[in-house]
Design a protein around this motif. Structure first.
Motif, mmCIF file in Angstrom:
data_model
loop_
_atom_site.group_PDB
_atom_site.id
_atom_site.type_symbol
_atom_site.label_atom_id
_atom_site.label_comp_id
_atom_site.label_asym_id
_atom_site.label_seq_id
_atom_site.Cartn_x
_atom_site.Cartn_y
_atom_site.Cartn_z
ATOM 1 N N GLY A 73 0.789 -1.227 0.000
ATOM 2 C CA GLY A 73 0.000 0.000 0.000
ATOM 3 C C GLY A 73 0.824 1.282 0.000
ATOM 4 O O GLY A 73 0.280 2.369 0.113
ATOM 5 N N ARG A 74 2.154 1.125 -0.145
ATOM 6 C CA ARG A 74 3.001 2.333 -0.195
ATOM 7 C C ARG A 74 2.958 2.952 -1.592
ATOM 8 O O ARG A 74 3.011 2.231 -2.596
ATOM 9 N N ILE A 75 2.900 4.277 -1.632
ATOM 10 C CA ILE A 75 2.854 4.993 -2.913
ATOM 11 C C ILE A 75 4.184 4.873 -3.645
ATOM 12 O O ILE A 75 5.242 5.005 -3.030
ATOM 13 N N LEU A 76 4.111 4.603 -4.960
ATOM 14 C CA LEU A 76 5.301 4.541 -5.821
ATOM 15 C C LEU A 76 5.279 5.752 -6.748
ATOM 16 O O LEU A 76 4.682 5.699 -7.826
ATOM 17 N N PRO A 77 5.919 6.859 -6.335
ATOM 18 C CA PRO A 77 5.862 8.083 -7.148
ATOM 19 C C PRO A 77 6.566 7.883 -8.484
ATOM 20 O O PRO A 77 7.599 7.218 -8.544
ATOM 21 N N ARG A 78 6.005 8.468 -9.538
ATOM 22 C CA ARG A 78 6.572 8.304 -10.886
ATOM 23 C C ARG A 78 6.559 9.638 -11.614
ATOM 24 O O ARG A 78 5.508 10.280 -11.748
ATOM 25 N N LEU A 79 7.719 10.063 -12.090
ATOM 26 C CA LEU A 79 7.839 11.312 -12.854
ATOM 27 C C LEU A 79 7.392 11.058 -14.292
ATOM 28 O O LEU A 79 7.974 10.233 -14.994
ATOM 29 N N LEU A 80 6.347 11.778 -14.721
ATOM 30 C CA LEU A 80 5.849 11.603 -16.092
ATOM 31 C C LEU A 80 6.372 12.686 -17.028
ATOM 32 O O LEU A 80 6.473 12.472 -18.233
ATOM 33 N N ARG A 81 6.633 13.875 -16.481
ATOM 34 C CA ARG A 81 7.174 14.962 -17.303
ATOM 35 C C ARG A 81 8.087 15.808 -16.428
ATOM 36 O O ARG A 81 7.642 16.305 -15.390
ATOM 37 N N PRO A 82 9.365 15.984 -16.801
ATOM 38 C CA PRO A 82 10.255 16.821 -15.992
ATOM 39 C C PRO A 82 9.965 18.299 -16.212
ATOM 40 O O PRO A 82 9.510 18.702 -17.287
ATOM 41 N N GLY A 83 10.223 19.114 -15.183
ATOM 42 C CA GLY A 83 9.996 20.556 -15.276
ATOM 43 C C GLY A 83 10.909 21.269 -14.301
ATOM 44 O O GLY A 83 11.935 20.720 -13.878
ATOM 45 N N ALA A 84 10.515 22.480 -13.907
ATOM 46 C CA ALA A 84 11.397 23.306 -13.077
ATOM 47 C C ALA A 84 11.476 22.816 -11.634
ATOM 48 O O ALA A 84 12.426 23.140 -10.929
ATOM 49 N N VAL A 85 10.481 22.069 -11.154
ATOM 50 C CA VAL A 85 10.671 21.345 -9.889
ATOM 51 C C VAL A 85 11.379 20.056 -10.283
ATOM 52 O O VAL A 85 10.822 19.214 -10.987
ATOM 53 N N THR A 86 12.645 19.907 -9.860
ATOM 54 C CA THR A 86 13.499 18.861 -10.426
ATOM 55 C C THR A 86 13.293 17.516 -9.729
ATOM 56 O O THR A 86 12.758 17.439 -8.623
ATOM 57 N N LEU A 87 13.762 16.476 -10.401
ATOM 58 C CA LEU A 87 13.753 15.128 -9.843
ATOM 59 C C LEU A 87 14.461 15.111 -8.488
ATOM 60 O O LEU A 87 13.986 14.495 -7.525
ATOM 61 N N GLU A 88 15.568 15.832 -8.412
ATOM 62 C CA GLU A 88 16.327 15.908 -7.164
ATOM 63 C C GLU A 88 15.457 16.528 -6.055
ATOM 64 O O GLU A 88 15.462 16.050 -4.907
ATOM 65 N N GLN A 89 14.702 17.559 -6.386
ATOM 66 C CA GLN A 89 13.828 18.201 -5.391
ATOM 67 C C GLN A 89 12.687 17.281 -4.966
ATOM 68 O O GLN A 89 12.283 17.270 -3.808
ATOM 69 N N LEU A 90 12.137 16.499 -5.913
ATOM 70 C CA LEU A 90 11.065 15.562 -5.572
ATOM 71 C C LEU A 90 11.605 14.482 -4.638
ATOM 72 O O LEU A 90 10.963 14.104 -3.653
#
Ligand code: TXA
Ligand code: MG
Length: 353
Positions: A197-214
């Motif tokens: 039941g743990r959420i698996l976050p997935r980046l669908l489109r990169p933008g100015a809030v970066t992967l590193e920040q997420l």
């Protein structure tokens, strides 16, 4: 579908309060309008009104299975749109809203299928641009807003771009400042869970809030394959927008991956009449080929602000081929690469020698 399009000045919350109120009225009554946001201009309509969203699809010439982002102006407007608000979502909003981050969750029955493109989910964001938030407040309803370009052309970062694409097709265009960010928001899905039941976050489109920040907020975040690679025809795309050819200028775009010396050598040896270079500041001057810089090699935010308007400009200059010095892929550079590689229809040449 020739409409009368009103041009409304909206640079300042106080001075232009009347025009902002008028835009809100147009939207509340089912009209559609191009509005500024910090990322790109959006083509807004009442997200809860299927007739309004149909007008958006028609004005853009966009396939109606491509879902729209719903824009709110206060975190409290989120809960009615979604099935549930997990703590991960709230933690992201606390850190990055208002701002260029879109979060996808299961939708509530309030959100019509025409807004979600038939999906059981809804993408929501709270923009940082104060004019955008004031227009949402004035409308009194959440606003669906895809980028305010005709489908397939580069996203609009100035009100003039909106006018070029949408004059006569929308009820109003807000004349406001150029977009600060220049590429569309980061899109993150929180819809998948593991067996515990743990959420698996997935980046669908990169933008100015970066992967590193997420990752700083969420820990592990997966990157959808569509961010860097082409989704083949017939494959199922998590984000339907990823499967369409996007951000495409009329010219043939190619990304050239290598250092300045290699890039210069390629242009010298392989350049043809009708070519334009889209290069880094550091590559200039370039001999024998007309060139436009899209920023310093390390200045990813500056590049993001430039790319769409440069692609439009090179179209106007009737470039036949655009030879782009390939950006780095870290930080906001990942968003710049994602947009350019789509404009290039995934043509990337690795330079050698
Ligand atoms: O910065 C932005 O996000 C701009 C401004 C106007 O806010 N809007 C924007 O919207 O870029 P649009 O429609 O051009 O891009 C929305 C992207 C598309 O790739 C779409 O497929 C994806 O988000 N999307 C929207 N809702 C989704 C959902 N429920 N599931 C998966 N992907 C979704
Ligand atoms: Mg778009």
């Amino acid at each position: 579908m020739e409409k009368e399009t009103r041009l409304l000045r909206a640079y300042d919350l106080q001075e232009d309060a009347e025009n902002i109120a008028l835009a809100g009225k147009i939207l509340r009554e089912g009209g559609i309008a191009a509005i500024p946001t910090e990322t790109v201009y959006g083509l807004a309509g009442n997200a809860l009104d299927p007739a309004a969203t149909r007008k958006i699809y028609a004005a853009k010439g966009r396939p109606s299975d491509n879902p729209l982002i719903v824009h709110i102006q206060a975190v409290g407007e989120w809960a009615p749109l979604v099935r549930e608000l997990p703590e991960e979502a709230l933690a992201l909003a606390k850190e990055y809203w208002p701002g260029p981050l879109t979060i996808i969750l299961g939708k509530s029955p309030l959100v019509p299928e025409s807004t979600s493109g038939g999906l059981p989910t809804v993408a929501v964001r709270m923009p940082e641009n104060p004019i955008a938030r004031a227009v949402i407040r004035a409308a009194g309803v959440p606003l669906a807003a895809p980028s305010a370009n005709r489908s397939g052309s580069p996203s609009p970062t100035t009100w003039q771009h909106c006018a070029d694409d949408l004059m006569g097709r929308v009820d109003a265009i807000l004349q406001s400042a150029d977009c600060r960010v220049g590429v569309e928001s980061t899109v993150l899905s929180l819809c998948q869970r593991d067996k515990d039941g743990r959420i698996l976050p997935r980046l669908l489109r990169p933008g100015a809030v970066t992967l590193e920040q997420l990752r700083a907020v969420l820990g592990e975040v997966a990157v959808d394959r569509g961010v860097l690679e082409q989704i083949e025809a017939g494959e199922k795309a998590l984000s339907p927008g990823m499967k369409y050819k996007h951000y495409a200028p009329a010219a043939e775009v190619t990304l050239l991956e290598g250092d300045t010396r290699q890039y210069r050598a390629y242009l010298r040896e392989r350049g043809r009449p009708g070519d334009w270079a889209m290069c880094f500041e550091e590559d200039l001057p370039l001999e024998g080929i007309p060139a436009r810089s899209y920023g310093g090699r390390e200045d990813h935010a500056g590049q993001a602000r430039q790319i769409f308007q440069l692609l439009r400009e090179l179209d106007r200059l009737e470039a036949k081929r655009i030879l782009v010095h390939c950006p780095q892929k870290d930080g906001v550079g990942l968003a710049v690469y994602n947009r350019l590689v789509r404009a290039a229809a995934f043509r990337v040449v690795e330079l050698e020698g």
